[in-house]
Motif scaffolding. Structure first.
Motif, PDB file in Angstrom:
ATOM      1  N   VAL A 126      -0.451  -6.837  -1.321  1.00  0.00           N
ATOM      2  CA  VAL A 126      -0.980  -6.354  -2.593  1.00  0.00           C
ATOM      3  C   VAL A 126      -2.212  -5.508  -2.293  1.00  0.00           C
ATOM      4  O   VAL A 126      -3.069  -5.898  -1.500  1.00  0.00           O
ATOM      5  N   ASP A 127      -2.303  -4.347  -2.932  1.00  0.00           N
ATOM      6  CA  ASP A 127      -3.458  -3.468  -2.737  1.00  0.00           C
ATOM      7  C   ASP A 127      -4.632  -3.944  -3.571  1.00  0.00           C
ATOM      8  O   ASP A 127      -4.534  -4.045  -4.791  1.00  0.00           O
ATOM      9  N   ALA A 128      -5.739  -4.219  -2.904  1.00  0.00           N
ATOM     10  CA  ALA A 128      -7.003  -4.516  -3.594  1.00  0.00           C
ATOM     11  C   ALA A 128      -7.823  -3.227  -3.540  1.00  0.00           C
ATOM     12  O   ALA A 128      -8.432  -2.900  -2.521  1.00  0.00           O
ATOM     13  N   GLU A 129      -7.783  -2.492  -4.616  1.00  0.00           N
ATOM     14  CA  GLU A 129      -8.493  -1.213  -4.698  1.00  0.00           C
ATOM     15  C   GLU A 129     -10.005  -1.462  -4.713  1.00  0.00           C
ATOM     16  O   GLU A 129     -10.458  -2.583  -4.942  1.00  0.00           O
ATOM     17  N   PRO A 130     -10.809  -0.418  -4.505  1.00  0.00           N
ATOM     18  CA  PRO A 130     -12.262  -0.580  -4.551  1.00  0.00           C
ATOM     19  C   PRO A 130     -12.724  -1.160  -5.889  1.00  0.00           C
ATOM     20  O   PRO A 130     -12.242  -0.759  -6.950  1.00  0.00           O
ATOM     21  N   ALA A 131     -13.614  -2.124  -5.833  1.00  0.00           N
ATOM     22  CA  ALA A 131     -14.202  -2.790  -7.006  1.00  0.00           C
ATOM     23  C   ALA A 131     -13.153  -3.478  -7.867  1.00  0.00           C
ATOM     24  O   ALA A 131     -13.327  -3.621  -9.068  1.00  0.00           O
TER      25      ALA A 131
ATOM     26  N   TRP B  28      -4.002 -19.307   4.026  1.00  0.00           N
ATOM     27  CA  TRP B  28      -4.909 -18.255   4.467  1.00  0.00           C
ATOM     28  C   TRP B  28      -4.463 -16.926   3.876  1.00  0.00           C
ATOM     29  O   TRP B  28      -3.349 -16.789   3.400  1.00  0.00           O
ATOM     30  N   VAL B  29      -5.370 -15.959   3.931  1.00  0.00           N
ATOM     31  CA  VAL B  29      -5.109 -14.613   3.412  1.00  0.00           C
ATOM     32  C   VAL B  29      -5.243 -13.631   4.561  1.00  0.00           C
ATOM     33  O   VAL B  29      -6.222 -13.665   5.303  1.00  0.00           O
ATOM     34  N   SER B  30      -4.241 -12.750   4.709  1.00  0.00           N
ATOM     35  CA  SER B  30      -4.291 -11.689   5.729  1.00  0.00           C
ATOM     36  C   SER B  30      -4.794 -10.411   5.083  1.00  0.00           C
ATOM     37  O   SER B  30      -4.554 -10.153   3.906  1.00  0.00           O
ATOM     38  N   HIS B  31      -5.476  -9.606   5.897  1.00  0.00           N
ATOM     39  CA  HIS B  31      -6.012  -8.328   5.437  1.00  0.00           C
ATOM     40  C   HIS B  31      -5.510  -7.229   6.364  1.00  0.00           C
ATOM     41  O   HIS B  31      -5.369  -7.437   7.570  1.00  0.00           O
ATOM     42  N   ARG B  32      -5.243  -6.047   5.812  1.00  0.00           N
ATOM     43  CA  ARG B  32      -4.967  -4.877   6.641  1.00  0.00           C
ATOM     44  C   ARG B  32      -5.346  -3.623   5.864  1.00  0.00           C
ATOM     45  O   ARG B  32      -5.299  -3.594   4.636  1.00  0.00           O
ATOM     46  N   ARG B  33      -5.694  -2.608   6.628  1.00  0.00           N
ATOM     47  CA  ARG B  33      -6.082  -1.343   6.016  1.00  0.00           C
ATOM     48  C   ARG B  33      -4.858  -0.630   5.464  1.00  0.00           C
ATOM     49  O   ARG B  33      -3.779  -0.715   6.033  1.00  0.00           O
ATOM     50  N   GLU B  34      -5.062   0.072   4.378  1.00  0.00           N
ATOM     51  CA  GLU B  34      -3.975   0.844   3.793  1.00  0.00           C
ATOM     52  C   GLU B  34      -3.640   1.999   4.744  1.00  0.00           C
ATOM     53  O   GLU B  34      -4.512   2.674   5.241  1.00  0.00           O
ATOM     54  N   SER B  35      -2.332   2.197   4.996  1.00  0.00           N
ATOM     55  CA  SER B  35      -1.976   3.279   5.924  1.00  0.00           C
ATOM     56  C   SER B  35      -1.631   4.556   5.229  1.00  0.00           C
ATOM     57  O   SER B  35      -1.445   4.691   4.107  1.00  0.00           O
TER      58      SER B  35
END
Length: 116
Positions: free
Chosen positions: A87-92, A109-116
């Motif tokens: 799921v994309d967590a956009e700025p703010a 747990w929650v994984s994070h990755r940069r949008e490509s």
């Protein structure tokens, strides 16, 4: 006899560590400081567990989009573990992720990755 062997090995270990020159230790500190600082990134996530239901809230305070995914491992061997979709967590923005087990929850747990 054993006490003297332990004492001898401890003495040798201490003797090997002590004579390190100050230049080597200072160089190690400088090398660690040379690494470039990373930009602030990543949503901050809070996880709420209510019985067998899991809810994660992830807030992204940074200007770059963070993709987050919720992972749940159930405590029972026969219960199905789940890996949520990205799921994309956009700025703010704050996003809500949910999952559940049939019985007890083992870990979350929650994984994070940069949008490509």
């Amino acid at each position: 006899m054993r006490l003297s062997r332990r004492l001898a090995s401890t003495t040798v270990a201490v003797a090997l560590v002590l004579p390190l020159p100050l230049e080597v230790m200072a160089h190690a500190r400088v090398h660690a400081a040379e690494t470039e600082p990373r930009e602030p990134y990543g949503a901050e996530c809070w996880i709420r567990l209510t019985g067998s239901h899991v809810t994660a809230y992830c807030h992204n305070p940074y200007p770059e989009t963070d993709r987050v995914s919720l992972h749940v491992e159930c405590a029972r061997w026969w219960d199905i573990d789940s890996d949520g979709s990205w799921v994309d967590a956009e700025p703010a923005q704050t996003v809500r992720l949910t999952a559940r087990c049939w019985k007890e929850v083992g870990s979350v747990w929650v994984s994070h990755r940069r949008e490509s």
